[in-house]
Write a protein that holds these residues in place. Structure first.
Motif, short mmCIF file in Angstrom:
data_model
loop_
_atom_site.label_atom_id
_atom_site.label_comp_id
_atom_site.label_asym_id
_atom_site.label_seq_id
_atom_site.Cartn_x
_atom_site.Cartn_y
_atom_site.Cartn_z
N LYS A 43 4.50 5.20 -15.74
CA LYS A 43 4.21 5.85 -17.00
C LYS A 43 3.06 5.94 -16.51
N ARG A 44 2.22 5.37 -15.23
CA ARG A 44 1.15 5.98 -15.83
C ARG A 44 0.70 7.48 -15.16
N VAL A 45 -1.00 7.81 -15.71
CA VAL A 45 -0.94 9.47 -16.31
C VAL A 45 -0.91 9.83 -14.26
N GLY A 46 -0.37 11.33 -14.03
CA GLY A 46 -0.81 11.41 -12.91
C GLY A 46 0.73 11.30 -11.74
N ALA A 47 1.13 10.13 -12.04
CA ALA A 47 2.07 9.59 -11.03
C ALA A 47 3.53 10.13 -11.28
N LYS A 48 3.94 10.52 -9.06
CA LYS A 48 4.93 11.62 -9.86
C LYS A 48 5.98 10.65 -8.71
N LEU A 49 7.19 11.11 -9.89
CA LEU A 49 8.45 9.52 -10.00
C LEU A 49 9.20 10.16 -8.70
N ASP A 50 8.70 10.96 -7.47
CA ASP A 50 9.63 11.35 -6.59
C ASP A 50 8.82 11.72 -5.15
N ALA A 51 9.01 10.37 -4.10
CA ALA A 51 8.05 10.40 -3.54
C ALA A 51 8.06 11.00 -2.20
N LYS A 52 7.37 11.33 -1.75
CA LYS A 52 8.19 12.81 -0.41
C LYS A 52 7.44 11.10 0.89
N PRO A 53 8.30 11.67 1.52
CA PRO A 53 8.50 11.51 3.54
C PRO A 53 7.13 11.51 3.36
N PHE A 54 6.22 10.58 4.10
CA PHE A 54 4.83 10.81 4.78
C PHE A 54 4.79 11.65 5.89
N GLU A 76 0.08 1.81 17.09
CA GLU A 76 1.54 1.12 17.56
C GLU A 76 2.51 0.90 16.25
N ASN A 77 3.77 0.81 16.04
CA ASN A 77 4.38 0.76 15.21
C ASN A 77 4.91 1.15 14.30
N ASN A 78 4.43 3.03 14.35
CA ASN A 78 5.19 3.88 13.89
C ASN A 78 3.91 3.10 12.03
N ALA A 79 3.07 3.39 12.74
CA ALA A 79 1.46 3.23 11.62
C ALA A 79 0.47 4.39 11.53
N TYR A 80 0.44 4.52 10.47
CA TYR A 80 -0.98 5.53 10.73
C TYR A 80 -2.25 5.04 10.00
N SER A 102 1.68 5.04 -2.98
CA SER A 102 3.17 4.57 -2.96
C SER A 102 4.33 5.57 -3.54
N LEU A 103 3.69 5.90 -4.75
CA LEU A 103 4.67 6.84 -5.90
C LEU A 103 4.75 7.97 -5.67
N ASN A 104 3.79 8.65 -4.69
CA ASN A 104 3.79 9.99 -4.07
C ASN A 104 4.44 10.19 -2.77
N TYR A 105 3.88 9.44 -1.68
CA TYR A 105 4.47 9.41 -0.32
C TYR A 105 5.80 8.12 -0.22
N ALA A 106 6.18 7.88 0.83
CA ALA A 106 7.08 6.92 1.14
C ALA A 106 6.70 5.90 2.19
N VAL A 107 5.42 5.13 1.77
CA VAL A 107 4.54 4.20 2.68
C VAL A 107 4.31 3.41 1.81
N SER A 108 3.82 1.81 3.04
CA SER A 108 3.43 0.70 2.21
C SER A 108 1.69 0.88 2.67
N LYS A 129 2.22 2.61 6.55
CA LYS A 129 3.27 2.34 7.57
C LYS A 129 4.36 3.03 6.46
N PRO A 130 5.03 4.30 7.07
CA PRO A 130 5.91 4.83 6.48
C PRO A 130 7.62 4.19 6.16
N TYR A 131 8.17 4.45 4.83
CA TYR A 131 9.65 3.71 4.97
C TYR A 131 10.49 4.82 6.05
#
Length: 131
Positions: A43-54, A76-80, A102-108, A129-131
């Motif tokens: 319910k946060r302001v401006g948060a999208k519920l569908d996370a895009k792939p990174f 390395e290790n598929n990270a950015y 992490s709500l906008n993109y599928a990353v941690s 790091k993308p999921y």
């Protein structure tokens, strides 16, 4: 003999049952608090519920809308590694961006976030790091 068993059962009640019951209710309260916090994330302001792939280029373009300079480099290790330069007055914008990341993109966000102060600007380094 009956009095001895009564005393033993009373000791078991006081030393095991009551502390276990108190611990259970404390944990239940903590659990319900955590559930409420997780429900508030949606319910946060401006948060999208569908996370895009990174994708590094899309992420860079989206982040440059809010900040002065954004660099995304693959490590390395598929990270950015993400470096964001911004005016020091935009730190609250960055914290909102980070909360919604992490709500906008599928990353941690991995490891620590490093803040460097440069004159009147701030450079933020983080590893995602993308999921």
């Amino acid at each position: 003999m009956t009095k001895v068993w009564f005393v033993v059962s009373l000791l078991v009640l006081l030393l095991w049952v009551i502390p276990t019951m108190v611990s259970y209710y404390k944990n239940q309260k903590v659990y319900s608090t955590k559930v409420e916090e997780l429900q508030q994330l949606d319910k946060r302001v401006g948060a999208k519920l569908d996370a895009k792939p990174f994708h590094s280029e899309v992420f860079k373009v989206d982040a440059e809308d809010s900040f002065d300079k954004v660099q995304v480099s693959s490590i390395e290790n598929n990270a950015y590694e993400v470096m964001i330069d911004m005016n020091s007055e935009k730190i609250s914008t960055f914290h909102t961006f980070l909360n919604n990341l992490s709500l906008n993109y599928a990353v941690s966000v991995e490891d620590n976030i490093v803040y460097e102060e440069l004159n009147n600007s701030i450079r933020v380094k983080m590893v995602v790091k993308p999921y």
